[in-house]
Design a protein around this motif. Structure first.
Motif, mmCIF file in Angstrom:
data_model
loop_
_atom_site.group_PDB
_atom_site.id
_atom_site.type_symbol
_atom_site.label_atom_id
_atom_site.label_comp_id
_atom_site.label_asym_id
_atom_site.label_seq_id
_atom_site.Cartn_x
_atom_site.Cartn_y
_atom_site.Cartn_z
ATOM 1 N N GLU A 105 -23.160 -3.790 -12.561
ATOM 2 C CA GLU A 105 -22.189 -2.930 -11.883
ATOM 3 C C GLU A 105 -22.796 -1.650 -11.320
ATOM 4 O O GLU A 105 -22.522 -1.291 -10.193
ATOM 5 C CB GLU A 105 -21.052 -2.588 -12.850
ATOM 6 N N GLU A 135 -28.196 -0.645 -13.228
ATOM 7 C CA GLU A 135 -28.184 -2.051 -13.645
ATOM 8 C C GLU A 135 -28.710 -2.952 -12.530
ATOM 9 O O GLU A 135 -29.432 -3.917 -12.786
ATOM 10 C CB GLU A 135 -26.769 -2.469 -14.038
ATOM 11 N N GLU A 172 -21.704 -4.796 -22.476
ATOM 12 C CA GLU A 172 -21.299 -5.656 -23.597
ATOM 13 C C GLU A 172 -22.504 -6.205 -24.352
ATOM 14 O O GLU A 172 -22.346 -6.756 -25.440
ATOM 15 C CB GLU A 172 -20.473 -6.839 -23.089
ATOM 16 N N GLU A 175 -19.073 -15.043 -18.126
ATOM 17 C CA GLU A 175 -19.889 -13.918 -17.672
ATOM 18 C C GLU A 175 -19.618 -12.703 -18.547
ATOM 19 O O GLU A 175 -18.557 -12.581 -19.146
ATOM 20 C CB GLU A 175 -19.629 -13.601 -16.196
ATOM 21 N N LYS A 176 -20.640 -11.837 -18.631
ATOM 22 C CA LYS A 176 -20.541 -10.629 -19.448
ATOM 23 C C LYS A 176 -21.131 -9.457 -18.687
ATOM 24 O O LYS A 176 -22.061 -9.603 -17.900
ATOM 25 C CB LYS A 176 -21.292 -10.812 -20.775
ATOM 26 N N ARG A 177 -20.605 -8.281 -18.984
ATOM 27 C CA ARG A 177 -21.106 -7.048 -18.392
ATOM 28 C C ARG A 177 -22.296 -6.543 -19.203
ATOM 29 O O ARG A 177 -22.382 -6.799 -20.413
ATOM 30 C CB ARG A 177 -19.992 -6.007 -18.363
ATOM 31 N N ILE A 208 -22.941 -9.604 -15.280
ATOM 32 C CA ILE A 208 -22.286 -8.769 -14.275
ATOM 33 C C ILE A 208 -23.035 -7.440 -14.223
ATOM 34 O O ILE A 208 -23.069 -6.709 -15.217
ATOM 35 C CB ILE A 208 -20.807 -8.519 -14.635
#
Length: 162
Positions: A136, A140, A14, A9-11, A134
């Motif tokens: 947050e 988003e 990123e 998983e990535k934010r 992800i």
């Protein structure tokens, strides 16, 4: 980063890619403005790099939504293109690309916002899973919900033959 099931998983932060371009004579149409097709090329390129970095794999563009031009762009102006992943499915992702003209003092004026759907593919052209996204912040989360609606609309349009 991996979730509890071992899925990568990535934010959102990123996934951000920023590219700058100077508008040159070969980028202009007969009205001395940036060709819409050239801007589309740049948008697709930024979306592709965004998707490639996110998926850590080859991606292909499946669709483009909402290509609306807010203002003209002229020779020698600096164009900033910013891509970010906003929504993901199992093997596809939605990438938002915002385009601005940046003045010499750093002020950015919006030119365009486009949403592109990209699909991660393996060497044989078969779709391949992408990391989870992800989300947050409130912004988003709003983009995720809007992306989910756009995804449903795209699926409906495909069933209708569009």
């Amino acid at each position: 980063m991996k979730d509890v099931y071992g899925m990568k998983e990535k934010r959102v932060e990123e996934t951000i890619v920023e590219q700058m371009r100077e508008v040159r004579p070969e980028d202009l149409n007969g009205a001395d403005r940036l060709f819409g097709g050239r801007l589309m090329q740049w948008i697709d390129e930024v979306a592709g790099i965004t998707g490639l970095r996110y998926a850590e794999n080859t991606v292909v563009t499946a669709s483009v939504d909402n290509l609306r031009f807010i203002r003209g762009v002229y020779q020698h102006e600096i164009v900033a293109l910013i891509g970010r992943v906003t929504y993901v499915g199992r093997t596809s992702m939605e990438v938002r690309v915002d385009t601005y003209v940046e003045s010499l003092d750093g002020m950015r004026h919006p030119v365009n916002r486009a949403y592109l759907t990209l699909v991660s593919v393996d060497k044989n052209g078969k779709s391949k899973e992408v990391p989870r996204l992800i989300v947050e912040s409130v912004g988003e989360q709003a983009e995720w919900e809007a992306g989910k609606k756009r995804s449903e609309l795209r699926k409906t349009r495909m069933k209708e033959g569009f």
